[in-house]
Design a protein around this motif. Structure first.
Motif, PDB file in Angstrom:
ATOM      1  N   THR A   1      42.142  39.127  41.114  1.00 53.71           N
ATOM      2  CA  THR A   1      42.712  38.904  39.793  1.00 53.71           C
ATOM      3  C   THR A   1      44.124  38.367  40.013  1.00 53.71           C
ATOM      4  OG1 THR A   1      41.401  40.702  38.839  1.00 53.71           O
ATOM      5  CG2 THR A   1      43.326  39.981  37.599  1.00 53.71           C
TER       6      THR A   1
ATOM      7  N   ILE B   1      44.224  43.111  42.548  1.00 48.11           N
ATOM      8  CA  ILE B   1      45.126  42.472  41.589  1.00 48.11           C
ATOM      9  C   ILE B   1      46.339  41.932  42.335  1.00 48.11           C
ATOM     10  CG2 ILE B   1      46.602  42.803  39.574  1.00 48.11           C
ATOM     11  CD1 ILE B   1      44.768  45.119  38.751  1.00 48.11           C
TER      12      ILE B   1
ATOM     13  N   GLN C   1      41.867  39.632  32.254  1.00 47.85           N
ATOM     14  CA  GLN C   1      42.541  39.941  33.513  1.00 47.85           C
ATOM     15  C   GLN C   1      43.747  40.851  33.274  1.00 47.85           C
ATOM     16  OE1 GLN C   1      43.123  35.793  34.741  1.00 47.85           O
ATOM     17  NE2 GLN C   1      41.742  36.147  36.460  1.00 47.85           N
TER      18      GLN C   1
ATOM     19  N   LEU D   1      44.568  44.786  34.452  1.00 44.76           N
ATOM     20  CA  LEU D   1      45.833  45.261  35.008  1.00 44.76           C
ATOM     21  C   LEU D   1      46.367  46.439  34.204  1.00 44.76           C
ATOM     22  CD1 LEU D   1      48.399  45.046  36.789  1.00 44.76           C
ATOM     23  CD2 LEU D   1      49.247  43.311  35.171  1.00 44.76           C
TER      24      LEU D   1
END
Length: 400
Positions: A26, A359, A386, A390
């Motif tokens: 990501t 991430i 995305q 997070l």
């Protein structure tokens, strides 16, 4: 606009295919090093093949027209005369080229801010050690309520000894767009030259260097313009060009040519390197500008709208306040970490987000509370989901 942004989210999977980014990651950190589309990299590979097939022909006949074409098209994009623009490998080199060319004494002051990029602050410290010049730091608050606080903090530190101001256009650590044109105007009224570090500005916000009025301006092409790594530019106002020399003195210093300025002759050739990254700038401008019907203005607006949505989402889930007004945001935004995460080591949090959750996002320390910041970026290949991921991960880390 909301409907359009939603449509762009649906298209993001198509845009992701245009990049070579790892699909298992990501990737929310376009701001650090950028990411070059496959189509632009293909053009660079063609140029590299052209170079290696006949190096002497390339550097003897083909190199300069390609470099000039890139310069001309970049100059149009940034609102400058091509005669005032040269290529450098990165903005840090541009800053160093100016600082190392100028003459300072112990009676002089260089003004900067506490948001200045670390590499450029190191360059200032180097110059100070060599010359005795005093580095004066304007303390701009963060969180911040208004661009007027930037203006007030900088002008407050001006003195009769101030020779130069080194200022970010878009700050790296805090993601703020400074009111740079207003700053330059106020400083010029006091006969102070300005060196603007525009590392993040090109491709994030519209640029017109002639209107901005900086004495010196440098910016990266590999970040938001999405050119290959190793492409950046340095703009120097015409009346100052005779003073500015490249870090490497080479053949241009005594070239008998009169068809170009000494400024361009020296910067254009500093020895053998791979110039193909800069030669790809026209392709990057054209490719990125072709992705949406409204071209570059729509792309910049789309990225800004997405990062503002993402910032709001993260702030709500983490129960923190946005640290700056929306008018100071481009396509990067910083979210202060809540007290439950504030004492984490920034590198350990970055590594945990990457190694455990896949991430890639920038995590940085700050000088005062909040002491830990997460900086998100938005490029056309990013999606709202995305940032939701997070936010979910950070929320989980709060409770563990």
């Amino acid at each position: 606009m909301e409907h359009e942004v939603g449509d762009f989210r649906l298209q993001a999977s198509v845009f992701q295919e245009l990049w070579s980014l790892d699909p298992t990651v990501t990737f929310l950190n376009h701001g650090s090093f950028g990411a070059c589309p496959k189509a632009v990299l293909a053009v660079q590979q063609q140029l590299r093949s052209q170079l290696e097939q006949e190096p002497l022909r390339f550097f003897g006949r083909e190199w300069e027209p390609l470099l000039d074409d890139a310069r001309n098209k970049l100059a149009v994009f940034v609102g400058a005369d091509a005669k005032d623009v040269v290529s450098v490998p990165n903005a840090t080199t541009g800053v160093n080229s100016v600082l190392r060319s100028l003459t300072f004494s112990a009676d002089d002051e260089i003004l900067t801010t506490n948001h200045e990029y670390n590499a450029c602050r190191n360059a200032l410290d180097f110059i100070a050690c060599r010359t005795g010049v005093r580095i004066v730091v304007a303390k701009i608050p963060f969180p911040i309520e208004s661009p007027q606080q930037v203006l007030a903090a900088v002008i407050e530190q001006v003195s009769p000894k101030t020779r130069l101001a080194l200022l970010d256009h878009v700050t790296s650590q805090t993601g703020l767009i400074f009111p740079i044109q207003q700053l330059i105007k106020k400083l010029q009224a006091r006969n102070i030259d300005t060196l603007i570090d525009g590392a993040h500005a090109l491709g994030m916000i519209p640029l017109n260097l002639e209107e901005i009025g900086a004495t010196y301006y440098t910016g990266n092409c590999h970040k938001w313009l999405c050119a290959p790594k190793g492409a950046a530019f340095l703009y120097v106002r015409r009346d100052k060009q005779s003073e500015i020399r490249p870090l490497t003195i080479s053949h241009g210093a005594n070239s008998p040519r009169t068809d170009k300025t000494r400024f361009q002759l020296e910067f254009d050739w500093m020895g053998t390197n791979d110039p193909t990254a800069y030669m790809c700038v026209p392709e990057a401008i054209a490719f990125m500008g072709s992705l949406l019907p409204g071209g570059w203005p729509e792309l910049m607006q789309r990225n800004r709208q997405l990062v503002l949505e993402a910032r709001q989402l993260l702030c709500e889930i983490l129960s923190v306040q946005p640290p700056c007004p929306e008018e100071m945001i481009g396509s990067m935004a910083v979210i202060p970490m809540p007290a439950t995460l504030e004492n984490r080591d920034f590198m350990s949090l970055h590594d945990e987000l990457f190694d455990k959750f896949g991430i890639q996002v920038q995590v940085m320390p700050w000088q005062e509370s909040p002491r830990l910041l997460v900086r998100i970026s938005a490029q056309i290949y990013n999606t709202r989901s995305q940032y939701e991921y997070l936010a979910k991960v950070l929320r989980e880390l709060q409770t563990t």
